[in-house]
Scaffold this motif. Sequence first.
Motif, short mmCIF file in Angstrom:
data_model
loop_
_atom_site.label_atom_id
_atom_site.label_comp_id
_atom_site.label_asym_id
_atom_site.label_seq_id
_atom_site.Cartn_x
_atom_site.Cartn_y
_atom_site.Cartn_z
N THR A 1 -5.98 32.35 6.53
CA THR A 1 -4.96 33.36 6.83
C THR A 1 -3.58 32.89 6.40
OG1 THR A 1 -6.28 34.13 8.71
CG2 THR A 1 -3.96 34.78 8.65
N GLU B 1 -15.11 36.69 4.27
CA GLU B 1 -14.18 37.64 4.87
C GLU B 1 -12.87 37.76 4.10
OE1 GLU B 1 -13.96 36.09 8.83
OE2 GLU B 1 -15.69 37.25 9.52
N CYS B 2 -12.62 36.87 3.16
CA CYS B 2 -11.35 36.92 2.43
C CYS B 2 -11.23 38.11 1.49
CB CYS B 2 -11.13 35.60 1.67
SG CYS B 2 -10.68 34.22 2.75
N ASP C 1 -16.07 32.45 6.65
CA ASP C 1 -14.64 32.55 6.37
C ASP C 1 -14.40 32.98 4.92
OD1 ASP C 1 -11.91 31.85 7.65
OD2 ASP C 1 -11.79 30.96 5.66
N LYS D 1 -14.01 27.12 13.53
CA LYS D 1 -13.71 28.52 13.24
C LYS D 1 -12.21 28.78 13.37
CE LYS D 1 -14.24 33.00 12.73
NZ LYS D 1 -14.11 33.54 11.36
N ASN E 1 -9.82 29.93 10.29
CA ASN E 1 -8.97 31.12 10.39
C ASN E 1 -7.54 30.79 9.98
OD1 ASN E 1 -11.04 32.70 11.39
ND2 ASN E 1 -10.35 32.62 13.51
N THR F 1 -10.58 41.38 3.58
CA THR F 1 -9.35 41.29 4.38
C THR F 1 -8.11 41.25 3.50
OG1 THR F 1 -10.54 40.07 6.09
CG2 THR F 1 -8.14 40.01 6.18
#
Length: 272
Positions: free
Chosen positions: A208, A81-82, A78, A200, A204, A85
Amino acid sequence: MTFNKTTEQTSNYEHLDKMSVDELLININNEDKTVAYAVEKALPQISALVTQIVTKMQAGGRLFYIGAGTSGRLGVVDASECPPTFGVPFDTVVGIIAGGDEAIRKAVENAEDNATQAWIDLQAHDISTKDVVIGIAASGTTPYVIGGLEKCNENGILTGSISCNAASPISNTAQFPIDVVVGPEFVTGSSRMKAGTAQKLVLNMISTATMIQLGKVKGNKMVDMQLSNSKLVDRGVKMIMSEIPVTYDSAAELLQNMGSVRKAIDHFNASK
């Protein structure tokens, strides 16, 4: 009082080794269907933690995940991926796994049982009271995670947790615990399954929702994403076209010159 882990209770299914492939898949899928409902019950807890994270990060703080095994790997995923993204620096959201980066690919013996190492690992990142630390442990009993949260509490650092057992030791340690009770696993004790899926989903939501609150999304678009491959460049061009009246080629030129969707749109609007 004895703490009973529902994640360790015997599977609701017997004789897995006698099931056909179709039976296995159907039954696993039926169990997975229950996970989102378990997460739904934890939404008030998730909201309370996200609200705290946003406040801290608006003031320049960072978000840390600490965990071991599957839980640690999910935190690392996680966090990693920041930046692509949402375009944030790589050290804005940090995933730390017991045993270090080697443990991402293979188990490191006894790493999760070291109750003092997480604090050492956090100190390597100059952890401070501006930051937030979330401990992730499906069992809710991992010494590495609990020890890290305890030291954070002692040093005035805001703490949260994600566990898949109700009223677990980690939940009793964190200031803002999240309990997603998914029940027994299809394969008894295999918490990489429903518990891993639940973690997960929660991760998210946390990252997010936080990034949207920090202004990293415009409308429903990732306007600050990193343009690291041709697919993302094409997506960025089409985002620009959906916001301002330009052709594909003009949008592509704007994106190349400005370096991000947000900057391209802002530049165009400012020139009008």
